[in-house]
Structure formats: C-alpha cells, structure tokens
Enzyme design. Structure first.
Site, PDB file in Angstrom:
ATOM      1  N   GLY A 275      62.888  27.006  61.373  1.00  0.00           N
ATOM      2  CA  GLY A 275      62.458  27.246  59.993  1.00  0.00           C
ATOM      3  C   GLY A 275      62.000  25.967  59.304  1.00  0.00           C
ATOM      4  O   GLY A 275      62.354  24.859  59.821  1.00  0.00           O
ATOM      5  N   SER A 276      62.076  26.061  58.048  1.00  0.00           N
ATOM      6  CA  SER A 276      61.926  25.175  57.200  1.00  0.00           C
ATOM      7  C   SER A 276      63.269  24.326  56.902  1.00  0.00           C
ATOM      8  O   SER A 276      64.549  24.689  57.247  1.00  0.00           O
ATOM      9  CB  SER A 276      61.373  25.469  55.911  1.00  0.00           C
ATOM     10  OG  SER A 276      62.582  26.139  55.136  1.00  0.00           O
ATOM     11  N   THR A 277      63.152  23.119  56.648  1.00  0.00           N
ATOM     12  CA  THR A 277      64.333  22.181  56.364  1.00  0.00           C
ATOM     13  C   THR A 277      65.029  22.535  55.047  1.00  0.00           C
ATOM     14  O   THR A 277      66.241  22.725  55.166  1.00  0.00           O
ATOM     15  CB  THR A 277      63.906  20.653  56.110  1.00  0.00           C
ATOM     16  OG1 THR A 277      63.153  20.272  57.314  1.00  0.00           O
ATOM     17  CG2 THR A 277      64.977  19.748  55.860  1.00  0.00           C
ATOM     18  N   VAL A 279      65.494  25.659  54.024  1.00  0.00           N
ATOM     19  CA  VAL A 279      66.334  26.899  54.329  1.00  0.00           C
ATOM     20  C   VAL A 279      67.456  26.469  55.682  1.00  0.00           C
ATOM     21  O   VAL A 279      68.688  27.159  55.526  1.00  0.00           O
ATOM     22  CB  VAL A 279      65.529  28.270  54.811  1.00  0.00           C
ATOM     23  CG1 VAL A 279      66.241  29.129  55.623  1.00  0.00           C
ATOM     24  CG2 VAL A 279      64.522  28.565  54.024  1.00  0.00           C
ATOM     25  N   GLY A 280      67.052  25.649  56.400  1.00  0.00           N
ATOM     26  CA  GLY A 280      67.893  24.943  57.377  1.00  0.00           C
ATOM     27  C   GLY A 280      69.254  24.612  56.617  1.00  0.00           C
ATOM     28  O   GLY A 280      70.461  24.657  57.173  1.00  0.00           O
ATOM     29  N   GLU A 297      66.073  23.813  64.398  1.00  0.00           N
ATOM     30  CA  GLU A 297      64.604  23.243  64.573  1.00  0.00           C
ATOM     31  C   GLU A 297      63.874  23.486  63.467  1.00  0.00           C
ATOM     32  O   GLU A 297      63.507  24.626  63.047  1.00  0.00           O
ATOM     33  CB  GLU A 297      64.004  24.052  65.663  1.00  0.00           C
ATOM     34  CG  GLU A 297      62.955  23.065  66.572  1.00  0.00           C
ATOM     35  CD  GLU A 297      61.688  23.610  65.913  1.00  0.00           C
ATOM     36  OE1 GLU A 297      60.968  22.707  65.045  1.00  0.00           O
ATOM     37  OE2 GLU A 297      60.955  24.564  66.372  1.00  0.00           O
TER      38      GLU A 297
END
Length: 594
Positions: A275-277, A279-280, A297
């Site tokens: 997902g997005s950075t 949310v990561g 990822e």
C-alpha cells in the site's frame, strides 16, 4: 535368461511404467463454486435506486463497508467491518488450523495449488469480470495483471517451491570440521496480509499461495475499495481447501478499515503490507509494539530511461502500456520518462498519437482501452497534480477520449505532459493514474541523477541498443528492481524477489527470498562422524590452566593465519603450550605441578 538380460528387461519395464504414469493426466478435483449472487449483481445493474452516491460512505454506519463499481457507480452491496476482538478470534482459529496443516507434506500442498490453478484456468472470464467490476480495470488488463501473474506464481511454486524450502547444507569451516551444518525452513505460523485494491484477485492469491505452500495459515484484509470481489474469491478458496481435506480456518479474508488492519498487525506472526508509504509507516508503528516482523511494499515512482540508440518502436508501445495499464493503477507503474534529447520530439509525437486514440469508459459496457479510477476522490487529486504542473511550466500535448462523455463513473483521461521538472508534485509524488510525464536528458550521468532524485526506489527500466550501456545505467539506479530493454518483466519471472528501497519499503516477496521470508530460518549443527564429540581442550577446562590464553591464541593463529607460515607457527606454538614444563625441578602439566 542371462541375469543381465533379466535386469535390463526389468529396468525397461520400470521406465515404460514411469513414462505411462507421467503421460496419464493427474486427477485434480473440480470445484463447484456458487456464482449466482455475483451474476445476480450484474443483472441488477440497470435497476433504479442502485446507484452509489459519492460521499455517502457507509450510509452513516461504521459497521459496514460500501462497495460499488467505479466505472458505472453501480451499488454492489455492504460488507461487515470486523472489530478488533473478532480479528483476534479469527487469527486464533487460523493458528489452530495451521498446527494441523504444518504436518502435511508437499504433495498435499501442491494438490491445493493445482486445484486453485485448475479453477482459475477454467473460469478466467468470470474472475476477470468480477475484478473489472470491483476495481474499474478492463478485461484485458485483468487477464494480464490478475490471471497471468497468478498462474505464473503458482507454476513457480509447483516447480521450485519444495526445493527452496528443503534443508540447505552449509560449510562448517576448519574449526567445526567434525560437524554437519544446515539451515531448515519451518512455517512461521499465521501470516497476515493487508492488500490494496489495484489487483483484487492477484493481491489475495499472491501471498496466499506462498503462505500455504510453506505450511502457514493466512488472514488477508482486503481494501475497503475492493471488498466485494474478496468475498467471491474467498468462496473459491474455501471450496479448494475442502476439496483437498485442508482445515477450513487455514485461510480467512476479512474486511474493514484501519482498526481492523491494526488488530491484524498485532495478532499475527508476520505481516505483509502492500500500500501507500503513509499507511506503511503506521503499520510499522503498530508492529513495533509486538515486534511483529513486516514486509512493506509501498509506493513507487519508477523511472524509465530511454537512450538515443533504443528501439524506439518497441519503447513507445511499452511506455504507453506501462503507464495506462489498469487506468494507471498498475503495480510499479512507470511514472517518469527520461528521454535523450536527440529522440525526445519523435518519442513525444508518437506517444501523443497513441494516447489521443485511447478510449476511456466502462470496461464491461463496450470496447475501451482504459477503465475507471478505483479510489473515490482520486480523480480530483490527479487533476490537481496536472494543474500544478501546468502552472509551473508543463505542457499537455495529448489526452485520451472519454466514451461516453456522460458516464457517471470515476474516469480520468490519459494525459501526456512535457517540459516537466522535479519541482512539480507529479514528479515527486506517486500518481497512480494514467499520466505520462516526459523529461529530456543529455548524458547518461544526468539520466542517472534524475532517476535517483526521488524518495521512492521500487522498479526501473533502461532502454538502449547497447546491453552494456543499459546495464551500466541500471547498476547505478538506487532501486529494488531493474528491467533492461523492457518494463516490469521481473514480476513475470517469479524466481526473482519483488520489492524496493527508500520509501518504497523493504523486504521481498516472490523468489527464494520471499518464500523463505515466510519461514523460521533455523540453523542446525550436529555431529558429522559417529563417536566424535566436542570436547573442551584441557587448558580451557575449569579451573583453567595458566597457559589457557596462550593455547587459545595459538589455536586461532593456526586456524586463521593469512599464510601457511603463520598457520605453521601457530601449530608449533599450540604444541608447545600442550607440552609439560618443569618448575623448580618438578614437571608441570597444563598448569598443575606434579
């Protein structure tokens, strides 16, 4: 009959029997999966009061996820938001199922994958239609990104998975020459996966098949933007588990929002997040509290470097496909094109010609090249990024055609921009949309500098008529993957690990690295020769001898000296340290006076 003739005859019979068995088709159970409700949704498409209104959310309720077709705004239904306690209960059930599954052999695990593969091959159109309706992609993009990639993933595991997970023997060195050393790969337990919406079928099956093949259970939280298809795909999986006698709780697909995902992170033995950075980072924060290992990822903004000696006709079509596939929502999308100044104008002209002919519209209502944008409000973000670039000097040279023009769906016309630079947001932020940005470069060094000027580092592509030149440029790009004279081909070679660096995340899935990352990597050392055991040398036994340090120092020089003379000197000193010495006329052995 001569004994040798008898043996040859028996050998021939054996070979023939093996050949016959190999030629006979393996019996693989067929699945009977209920599809009536999926087809029923399509039949209700034109009914009144069946249109999703953007901004209506879950209808004022926090316990359900609304689902709709982003190309037609057809309402598909509501799905439950799983509470944190419910997530933990699901993980507990999966953990119990995994204990049983871990005892199975590779033959049963291969059978499970073959059952799934058989269903996929026989129901490609159905799977693609469901994916297209939930994510807005075209049928062609669905077969490329959902079916082809999943089949290749399963094929790799069937052919090479067992070899990858077998114990691997390692060298012991001189010090432990009497030992045998190996690495064993045991299942971690319950794998958690939080997956995005861009490829709803493949994003479920990619972590699933690897997890179950390596002996794990898995709980997958699907995106709130693609939950409808997840329930149908879950039905396929459950039918396959039943067909091979696997525990029903081995695989779970859950729906919900941030709290659901957070509970999953803190409950499993490893978490895979795609997902997005932004949310990561939150996933990492949650995982840190329980020391849960994670594979991230995250965002990508892949550079494509096109040298003047590249095969331009090939590059042009690859560039358009790489940018527009799935409405620009493809994984590891090409978002920055650096084209040598001598071919820049010709490249722009040909790309613009193709993009101007691109048809954008509902993928299941007619022939179109590009489908809808899956995420609500993302069209507005794409328009803002283009507007920001134009205000800073960029020029729009081509846009695709929206057909029909009155479509209620979430569409954005494919757009080609030139005169872009790195001060513009669309050259720094992940776009996830059908926007093709083209920038000139003069030298290879400048191309490398521009390509590396990004907070992301997922994939890259380099095109040149010289393989040596292309490889030289690719070797200097700070990223996790590189394609030479092609785009994203590494993902169709499942023996290669997939993942990035910098804000694109860390850890890998696919390949040996990804499969083994789902395991406890256990080092095992044992005696190699019967009756040869490890004994503590006399000088090192308690109470230690006076010359214990000299003994150890000599031993180390003997083993690790940088030359044969150094090793020999160490050996002689070692012998001296073991020889008896006299103290005041008495014999001393190992520090003790006799």
């Amino acid at each position: 009959m001569d004994p040798w003739q008898t043996m040859l005859a028996l050998g021939a019979v054996f070979v023939i029997c093996r050949l016959i068995l190999w030629l006979l088709p393996e019996h693989i159970p067929a699945l009977n999966v209920d599809v009536s409700d999926v087809l029923g949704v399509e039949n209700k498409q034109n009914e009144e009061n069946n249109t999703f209104v953007p901004g209506s959310g879950s209808g004022g309720r926090a316990d359900r996820v609304p689902c709709y077709d982003p190309a037609t705004m057809q309402h598909l239904g509501y799905f439950p938001v799983m509470e944190p306690d419910e997530v933990r209960q699901v993980v507990t059930r999966a953990r119990e199922a995994q204990i049983v599954w871990a005892t199975t052999g590779f033959n049963q695990r291969r059978l499970l994958l073959k059952v799934l593969l058989k269903y996929i091959l026989e129901h490609q159109e159905l799977i693609c239609r469901v994916s297209a309706k939930d994510s807005g992609k075209t049928m062609l993009d669905a077969t490329l990104g959902e079916i082809l990639t999943t089949c290749e993933k399963i094929s790799y595991l069937l052919k090479e998975g067992e070899r990858v997970l077998r114990p691997q023997y390692r060298s012991t060195g001189m010090l432990m020459i009497h030992k045998s050393a190996r690495v064993e790969y045991h299942p971690l337990g319950v794998i958690g996966a939080i997956v995005p919406w861009n490829y709803p079928f493949h994003n479920i099956f990619n972590p699933l098949v690897a997890a179950v093949f390596s002996g794990n259970a898995i709980v997958i939280k699907v995106s709130e933007h693609a939950s409808w298809s997840g329930f149908f795909y879950s039905r396929i999986i459950q039918s396959a588990l039943k067909a091979v006698g696997a525990p029903a709780d081995l695989v779970h697909i859950i729906t919900g929002y941030a709290e659901t995902g957070s509970a999953l992170v803190s409950s499993v033995d490893k978490l895979i997040f795609v997902g997005s950075t932004t949310v990561g980072r939150k996933v990492m924060e949650t995982a840190a509290k329980t020391l849960t290992p994670v594979t991230l990822e995250l965002g990508g903004k892949d550079p494509v470097v096109i040298c003047e000696d590249a095969d331009l006709s090939q590059v042009i079509h690859l560039a358009v496909r790489a940018t527009l596939q799935s409405g620009g929502q493809n994984c590891a999308g090409a978002e920055r094109f650096y084209v040598h100044e001598s071919i820049h104008d010709e490249f722009v002209k040909e790309v613009a010609k193709i993009v101007k002919s691109v048809r954008v519209g509902p993928p299941l209502e007619g022939i179109c090249d590009v489908g809808a944008i899956c995420m609500p409000d993302h069209v507005e973000k794409l328009e803002m990024l283009v507007r920001d670039a134009v205000e800073k000097g960029a020029e729009i040279v081509a846009r695709g055609n929206l057909l029909p023009t009155d479509s209620p769906g979430q569409f954005f016309p494919p757009t080609v921009l030139i005169n872009v630079n790195h001060s513009m947001r669309l050259m720094q932020e992940e776009i996830f949309g059908p926007i093709l940005n083209i920038m000139k470069f003069k030298t290879d060094e400048e191309a490398v500098r521009l390509a590396n000027d990004s907070s992301f580092g997922l994939g890259s592509s380099v095109f040149s008529g010289s393989k040596n030149r292309a490889n030289a440029i690719a070797s200097k790009l700070y990223c996790g993957m590189a394609a030479i004279n092609d785009f994203a081909t590494g993902y169709l070679c499942q023996s290669l690990p997939f993942g990035g660096v910098k804000e694109s995340g860390f850890g890998r899935f696919a390949g040996e690295e990804g499969l083994r990352a789902l395991c406890i990597v256990k080092a095992v050392c044992e005696d190699r020769i019967p009756f040869v055991k490890t004994n503590i040398p006399k000088p090192l036994q308690y109470p230690v001898a006076d010359n214990a340090f000299q003994f150890q120092e000599s031993l180390i020089r003997m083993l690790y000296g940088l030359s044969w003379t150094a090793k020999l000197t160490g050996l002689l000193d070692l012998i001296k340290s073991l020889s008896p010495k006299k103290v005041d006329g008495q014999k001393q052995s190992n520090g003790k006076v006799e």
